[in-house]
Design a protein around this motif. Structure first.
Motif, PDB file in Angstrom:
ATOM      1  N   ARG A  43       7.416 -26.609  -2.700  1.00  0.00           N
ATOM      2  CA  ARG A  43       7.164 -27.197  -3.015  1.00  0.00           C
ATOM      3  C   ARG A  43       5.366 -26.848  -3.516  1.00  0.00           C
ATOM      4  NH1 ARG A  43       7.081 -32.472   1.153  1.00  0.00           N
ATOM      5  NH2 ARG A  43       5.219 -33.343  -0.358  1.00  0.00           N
ATOM      6  N   ALA A  44       5.454 -25.702  -3.195  1.00  0.00           N
ATOM      7  CA  ALA A  44       4.663 -24.445  -3.911  1.00  0.00           C
ATOM      8  C   ALA A  44       4.221 -24.227  -5.529  1.00  0.00           C
ATOM      9  CB  ALA A  44       4.310 -23.502  -3.254  1.00  0.00           C
ATOM     10  N   GLU A  45       3.572 -23.375  -5.859  1.00  0.00           N
ATOM     11  CA  GLU A  45       3.812 -23.434  -7.134  1.00  0.00           C
ATOM     12  C   GLU A  45       4.563 -21.622  -8.062  1.00  0.00           C
ATOM     13  OE1 GLU A  45      -1.030 -22.418  -8.405  1.00  0.00           O
ATOM     14  OE2 GLU A  45      -0.228 -24.109  -8.890  1.00  0.00           O
ATOM     15  N   ARG A  46       4.191 -21.376  -6.658  1.00  0.00           N
ATOM     16  CA  ARG A  46       4.725 -19.836  -7.127  1.00  0.00           C
ATOM     17  C   ARG A  46       5.173 -20.005  -5.553  1.00  0.00           C
ATOM     18  NH1 ARG A  46       0.233 -14.738  -7.152  1.00  0.00           N
ATOM     19  NH2 ARG A  46       1.882 -13.401  -7.183  1.00  0.00           N
ATOM     20  N   TYR A  47       6.674 -19.087  -5.871  1.00  0.00           N
ATOM     21  CA  TYR A  47       7.260 -18.605  -4.763  1.00  0.00           C
ATOM     22  C   TYR A  47       8.038 -16.904  -4.936  1.00  0.00           C
ATOM     23  CZ  TYR A  47      11.550 -18.602  -1.766  1.00  0.00           C
ATOM     24  OH  TYR A  47      12.425 -18.292  -1.066  1.00  0.00           O
ATOM     25  N   VAL A  48       6.849 -16.392  -3.416  1.00  0.00           N
ATOM     26  CA  VAL A  48       6.887 -14.791  -3.312  1.00  0.00           C
ATOM     27  C   VAL A  48       8.564 -14.828  -2.312  1.00  0.00           C
ATOM     28  CG1 VAL A  48       6.011 -13.170  -2.183  1.00  0.00           C
ATOM     29  CG2 VAL A  48       4.504 -14.367  -3.656  1.00  0.00           C
ATOM     30  N   GLU A  49       8.881 -14.054  -2.433  1.00  0.00           N
ATOM     31  CA  GLU A  49      10.153 -13.845  -1.141  1.00  0.00           C
ATOM     32  C   GLU A  49      10.122 -12.247   0.108  1.00  0.00           C
ATOM     33  OE1 GLU A  49      13.894 -14.960  -2.024  1.00  0.00           O
ATOM     34  OE2 GLU A  49      14.820 -14.667  -0.221  1.00  0.00           O
ATOM     35  N   LEU A  50      10.089 -11.954   0.430  1.00  0.00           N
ATOM     36  CA  LEU A  50       9.824 -11.192   1.406  1.00  0.00           C
ATOM     37  C   LEU A  50      11.323 -10.667   1.857  1.00  0.00           C
ATOM     38  CD1 LEU A  50       6.710 -10.951   0.798  1.00  0.00           C
ATOM     39  CD2 LEU A  50       6.862 -10.143   3.363  1.00  0.00           C
ATOM     40  N   PHE A  51      11.559  -9.262   1.956  1.00  0.00           N
ATOM     41  CA  PHE A  51      12.890  -8.771   2.720  1.00  0.00           C
ATOM     42  C   PHE A  51      12.774  -7.494   2.948  1.00  0.00           C
ATOM     43  CE2 PHE A  51      17.010  -6.727   2.732  1.00  0.00           C
ATOM     44  CZ  PHE A  51      17.652  -7.724   3.862  1.00  0.00           C
ATOM     45  N   ASP A  52      12.937  -7.408   4.450  1.00  0.00           N
ATOM     46  CA  ASP A  52      12.578  -6.542   5.037  1.00  0.00           C
ATOM     47  C   ASP A  52      11.119  -5.632   5.060  1.00  0.00           C
ATOM     48  OD1 ASP A  52      15.211  -5.944   6.559  1.00  0.00           O
ATOM     49  OD2 ASP A  52      16.149  -4.615   5.770  1.00  0.00           O
ATOM     50  N   GLY A  53      10.153  -6.052   4.119  1.00  0.00           N
ATOM     51  CA  GLY A  53       8.925  -5.538   4.492  1.00  0.00           C
ATOM     52  C   GLY A  53       8.545  -5.358   3.290  1.00  0.00           C
ATOM     53  N   GLN A  54       9.714  -6.226   2.065  1.00  0.00           N
ATOM     54  CA  GLN A  54       8.930  -5.679   0.555  1.00  0.00           C
ATOM     55  C   GLN A  54       9.577  -7.166   0.378  1.00  0.00           C
ATOM     56  OE1 GLN A  54      12.018  -2.352   0.482  1.00  0.00           O
ATOM     57  NE2 GLN A  54      10.589  -1.473  -0.398  1.00  0.00           N
ATOM     58  N   ILE A  55       8.686  -6.816  -1.502  1.00  0.00           N
ATOM     59  CA  ILE A  55       8.589  -8.131  -2.057  1.00  0.00           C
ATOM     60  C   ILE A  55       9.548  -7.671  -2.761  1.00  0.00           C
ATOM     61  CG2 ILE A  55       7.285  -9.408  -3.517  1.00  0.00           C
ATOM     62  CD1 ILE A  55       5.135  -8.853  -2.494  1.00  0.00           C
ATOM     63  N   VAL A  56      11.150  -9.220  -3.181  1.00  0.00           N
ATOM     64  CA  VAL A  56      11.883  -8.521  -3.433  1.00  0.00           C
ATOM     65  C   VAL A  56      12.337  -9.988  -4.766  1.00  0.00           C
ATOM     66  CG1 VAL A  56      13.627  -7.977  -1.767  1.00  0.00           C
ATOM     67  CG2 VAL A  56      13.410 -10.291  -1.671  1.00  0.00           C
ATOM     68  N   SER A  57      11.024 -11.162  -4.157  1.00  0.00           N
ATOM     69  CA  SER A  57      10.770 -11.763  -5.333  1.00  0.00           C
ATOM     70  C   SER A  57       9.457 -12.671  -5.948  1.00  0.00           C
ATOM     71  CB  SER A  57      11.906 -13.315  -5.398  1.00  0.00           C
ATOM     72  OG  SER A  57      11.443 -14.296  -6.444  1.00  0.00           O
TER      73      SER A  57
END
Lengths: 821, 255
Positions: free
Chosen positions: B212-226
């Motif tokens: 529902r946000a306008e930007r999506y940040v995805e983390l995996f193991d402490g790193q931004i993956v997306s």
């Protein structure tokens, strides 16, 4: 059933919990042991002093017959009044008239030795039901007129005076100048009726006294089977009221306030136990009450402290308990598990407290023995130590501790919403209730400690004041004796002649430098020209005022001529002179005084001014913790009463001086018994007792204060710890460190002020009531300074208990504080 | 650089040391958030989402790297200034609400405003009432948190976060403890605030909320993956990934 509620695993779990945090376990045990130990010590002390049954075969039924009410204490009864009613008493049997507890001097191998003697009817030994270890007890024939003088001696003086020599039995010793044959030796520890070391047959003047004579007796008796102390007291009261109607008090005399109180009191009567008879009426009841109140407060504080520590443990284990609830643990079992920790801590604390109280009792016994010259004048039931009653007290105290320390954690278990804890970790309603409870406990603890401060400072201040006053009394080379002259043999003019002869005879002895006959007459109102009203002590005197150390600064002394024909002259103290006539000499001035007892206004001319050394009320049995230096001395006149006291200043050996004074008194009044008091020895004992009293009150008070302070620190810290998450939230919302500290200090201050106000509302009236009952005006600058310092310490501790934990929490990053469970 | 950058993280690292064990919670995080953006930070449990939000919200400090807040180096400012910034510029909404149990609803909302020196009592009162009206909790203003439901507590938390009109709202799993109805209500509140121009940074593991946000940040193991703007393809990708994870879970259950 019990097994299912508490099994081996639970026991292991409890032990593991205790071992996991040894610091917590040790702190809990020590805090509890401290409070419990102090309570047990105080309880055992007051129980031994006032309630312990005397160690005699029929100790439960032995009573003292007293004049006065319970509030006035056990007053002696006039011998002639007692003789008139003793045959009518139906609730008591084996009634024994005796006059005891006074000092007599036994001359042996050229030296006089002070011994506490009892003049008694032979039946005293039947009442006690203790046989002499050697020889015989007194017999009916020993008290017949003209019988050979005999005595029974106690084990203590047999050892100390006669080195345990068995040949003393049957031989003659000199008791107060009379050759007296020793007929029996009592076994070790026997001092019945209280502190007696030697027993003499009662004299005829006590057994068949002259009507309206002033000699008194302190009878003992046993309660008749089927009767009680209450019924005996009721009967005594009725008989004493009747006797007062038959012999009304002569209200025309100006009695001393002490004597007047006695006369007022003896219209009633009661019976009481031997220990209670020495407790001193309402004052004794109040002092015992204060002591027990202090111990109770300390005990409650210890319980609150330990309870709070356990509560903190439950808080720590909330998650763990929640899991158990989720796994289906019944709440009863959880409560028992929580109580198991309390049981372990209470039992360990109880054992340690027992050791501490036992150690305290051992030190107390040693100290009392040394303070009272090897235990000679200590009542025989004063054996301080751990016994059945103490063990029972420990069990009761431990039981109470369990109830109090388990009640709070169990409350937590019963009322906790563990589902909420499991669900999200939020403390929600739990936090609110726990916070309220924690705050309430802090307020209660502060109220208790403040109350402790009020009463403790009062008690400690009294002991310090008493020590100060005693150290200010010059008892060096000073002897004293109470003179109660029989009005039949010594009417008004004869009485004055007796006092004059006494001074003259004493002055002829080369070892005696000064003597003073005096009658304390309470206080007088002195009116100044400016309309001021000053209260001053009022004493009628005949002889040398230098006897008690006063020195003449202006004018002249009072002389024998002043006593003849009421010369209307007075000597006053420097402080009174300076207040009345600050700019001019007091000598020659007219003094208008109003006696508080008779209400008569008298005009006197000041002929001399003394320095500010007051004549201690101690010398007349009117010890006051607030003696005044404003004093008026008038000459003894014909209108003064029969009871007076004499002080004698001597040089050289006390024993020789004592023998000389005894001889003079016996030569002037062969029919009466006079007990000589060695004030130097007496004051040393009293000073040591006051010193010890001061040490014990201050020591216990300080200990209690430390326990309480530690508890308050723990409570406040626990309160702050419970709010770590809140602190994190506040910081997340932008509160600065300073703002957070301010918020919590303000909260703490509210608790402090609430607790303090509650304690003040209770403490001030309590202290006022104590001062009213004890008749002292103790609240002076020093007391207020001690109180202010103690309150300051309390405030500082609460402040530090908030600031230090907060400083620690503020070292965390807000995110860490927010994550805190 | 994004225009009107509010938050800029450069090579942020966060290491937790526990005795001899070191846990690398965040590694080489580079992120820029512009004023007025609605960013969701998603990822599996333990991937470092909350740690990242704590650093952005000045609740924690990075072990290394640079954090520029409105162009100023946030790592060099003192504790009091950080507190002032949190108070004035940032509004927090936590998963467990973090309302102070001893304070009423009104007092909880009022609390951050009392830390400010530039507001008069009347202004504070007005701001509290405004916030209460926004979250529809006026009638509950004298209740204690324990007397409220989870959804109501979270609405109070939102009211508290917006009372001071902050530049950004940081929400850590704001719907994590709520049922779907209450979650929807909170999400609508956040969307409304975003529409009014507030920057929102929301940590969530719930894809529905995240999208529902306008930007999506995805983390995996402490790193931004997306890190992407949410468009239909994003929704499709996240949905598929979620489906796969769900399927995997079901499969593992069967096994």
């Amino acid at each position: 059933m019990i097994y299912s509620l508490f099994n081996k695993t639970d026991l292991k779990y409890t032990l593991r919990l205790l071992a996991k945090k040894p610091g917590f376990t040790l702190l809990s045990v020590l805090v509890l042991a401290g409070g419990l130990g102090l309570s047990i010590f105080t309880f055992t002390f007051s129980y031994t002093m006032a309630y312990k049954p005397v160690d005699l075969p029929n100790g439960d039924s032995i009573v003292r017959i007293c004049a006065g009410t319970r509030n006035s204490g056990c007053l002696p009864i006039k011998a002639f009044e007692f003789a008139a009613i003793r045959n009518e008493i139906t609730t008591l049997d084996r009634i024994v008239a005796l006059a005891g507890g006074g000092d007599v001097y036994v001359e042996f191998e050229g030296r006089a030795h002070r011994v506490i003697a009892t003049h008694t009817e032979w039946t005293l030994f039947e009442v006690a039901q203790i046989e002499p270890m050697m020889g015989r007890a007194l017999l009916p024939g020993d008290q017949e007129p003209g019988a050979d003088p005999v005595t029974v001696i106690g084990h203590e003086i047999w050892q100390s005076l006669f080195d345990g020599d068995e040949s003393i039995l049957g031989s003659t010793i000199n008791v107060r100048g009379i050759n007296t044959r020793v007929v029996g030796i009592m076994p070790e520890g026997y001092k019945f009726p209280s502190t007696s070391q030697l027993w003499l047959p009662i004299t005829d003047s006590l057994l068949q006294p002259i009507e309206n004579g002033l000699t008194t007796v302190n009878p003992v008796a046993t309660i008749r089977e089927g009767e009680s102390r209450a019924s005996a007291s009721s009967e005594m009261n009725r008989l004493m009221s009747r006797i007062r109607q038959l012999y009304p008090i002569d209200s025309n005399k100006e009695y001393s306030s002490q004597f007047q109180r006695y006369l007022d009191g003896v219209s009633s009567g009661h019976v009481t136990t031997l220990p209670q008879s020495l407790m001193g009426g309402l004052e004794g009841i109040v002092m015992t009450g204060v002591l027990n109140l202090l111990a109770g407060i300390v005990f409650l504080l210890a319980c609150i402290n330990v309870g709070t520590l356990l509560l903190a443990r439950v808080n720590d284990r909330l998650k763990d308990i929640s899991v158990r609830v989720a796994l289906g643990a019944p709440r009863k079992r959880l409560m028992i598990q929580t109580m198991a920790e309390s049981v372990a801590i209470a039992v360990l604390g109880g054992l340690l407290a027992l050791l501490m109280a036992g150690g305290g009792m051992a030190i107390l016994s040693v100290f009392i023995s040394s303070a009272f010259e090897g235990g000679g004048s200590v009542p025989f039931w004063y054996s301080f130590g751990l016994n059945g009653s103490t063990l029972l007290a420990v069990i009761i105290f431990v039981g109470l501790t369990l109830l109090l320390t388990s009640a709070i954690p169990c409350w937590r278990i019963v009322n906790g919403d563990f589902n909420a804890v499991m669900r999200d970790g939020t403390r929600g309603a739990l936090g609110l209730r726990s916070g309220r409870l924690s705050r309430s406990l802090v307020v209660v603890a502060i109220a208790l400690i403040s109350l402790l401060l009020y009463v403790g400072v009062l008690a400690g201040g009294s002991a310090i004041k008493m020590k100060e006053i005693l150290s200010g009394v010059d008892g060096e080379n000073l002897l004293g004796a109470a003179l109660a002259l029989d009005p039949e043999r010594f009417p008004d003019d004869q009485r004055l002649q007796f006092f004059r002869s006494l001074n003259q005879s004493l002055s002829q002895d080369t070892g005696i430098s000064n003597s003073l006959v005096y009658i304390p007459k309470g206080s007088v109102s002195v009116n100044t020209s400016s309309g001021q009203n000053i209260q001053a002590t009022f004493t009628a005197v005949l002889g040398s005022l230098e006897t008690f150390g006063a020195t003449l600064q202006e004018g002249r002394r009072l002389t024998e001529i002043d006593s003849v024909g009421d010369q209307a002259v007075a000597v006053i103290s420097r402080s009174l002179a300076d207040r009345l006539w600050p700019d001019t000499s007091a000598v020659g001035q007219e003094l208008l005084i109003t006696s508080s007892e008779s209400g008569n206004a008298l005009s006197k001319r000041v002929v001399g001014v003394l320095d500010n050394r007051p004549l201690s009320g101690l010398f007349s049995g009117q010890f006051s913790l607030s003696p005044s230096t404003d004093a008026v001395f008038l000459p003894i006149t014909l209108s003064d009463p029969n009871s007076a006291s004499v002080l004698v200043k001597y040089s050289g050996e006390s024993e020789r001086a004592i023998a000389a004074v005894s001889r003079v008194l016996r030569s002037l009044d062969p029919q009466s018994d006079y007990f000589i008091r060695n004030w130097e020895q007496q004051l040393t004992g009293m000073f040591m007792a006051a010193n010890y009293g001061m040490s014990i009150v201050i020591g216990c008070g300080l200990f209690a204060f430390l326990v309480a302070i530690a508890g308050i620190y723990g409570l406040t810290k626990n309160f702050v710890d419970l709010h770590i998450q809140d602190i994190g939230t506040r910081r997340a919302l932008g509160a600065t460190d300073r703002k957070i500290s301010q918020t919590f200090v303000l909260r703490g201050s509210k608790q402090l002020v609430t607790g303090f106000v509650i304690a003040t509302a209770i403490g001030i009236p309590l202290v006022y009531a104590i001062l009213l009952v004890t008749g002292s005006s103790l609240v002076d600058g020093t007391m207020l300074a001690i109180l202010a310092a103690s309150i300051g310490t309390l405030f500082t501790v609460v402040f530090l208990a908030i600031v230090f934990p907060i400083r620690e929490i503020l070292k965390l990053e807000p995110s860490e504080a927010l994550r805190h469970q | 650089m994004v225009q009107n950058t509010l938050i800029e993280l450069q090579a942020i690292e966060k290491v937790y040391s526990l005795e001899t064990i070191e846990t690398r919670a965040l590694q080489n995080i580079n992120l820029q958030i512009a004023q007025g953006e609605f960013v969701s930070i998603a990822g599996q449990s333990g991937c470092g989402k909350s740690t990242l939000l704590a650093i952005i919200g000045l609740l924690d400090v990075a072990t290394s790297g640079t954090y520029l807040l409105a162009g100023h180096d946030a790592s060099s400012i003192d504790r009091d200034e950080r507190a002032r910034l949190r108070n004035k510029e940032i509004g927090f909404v936590f998963q467990s609400f973090n309302l102070i149990s001893d304070l009423t609803v009104y007092e909880n909302i009022e609390l951050p405003l009392t830390y400010r020196t530039d507001l008069h009592s009347e202004e504070i009162k007005e701001a509290v009432h405004e916030s209460l009206e926004i979250v529809d909790m006026v009638s509950r203003k004298d209740h204690f948190p324990s007397q409220l439901s989870g959804g109501q507590q979270q609405r109070v938390a939102v009211a508290r976060a917006i009372g001071g009109k902050p530049s950004m709202i940081l929400a850590d799993e704001p719907c994590g403890n709520l049922d779907s109805k209450n979650a929807e209500s909170v999400m609508q509140l956040l969307e409304r605030l975003h529409a009014e121009g507030t920057t929102i940074c929301m940590v969530t593991h719930d894809p529905k909320s995240a999208l529902r946000a306008e930007r999506y940040v995805e983390l995996f193991d402490g790193q931004i993956v997306s890190d992407e703007l949410i468009v239909d393809q994003t929704r499709e990708r996240v949905f598929q990934a979620q489906l796969a994870a769900l399927g995997g879970h079901k499969l593992s259950n069967r096994l």
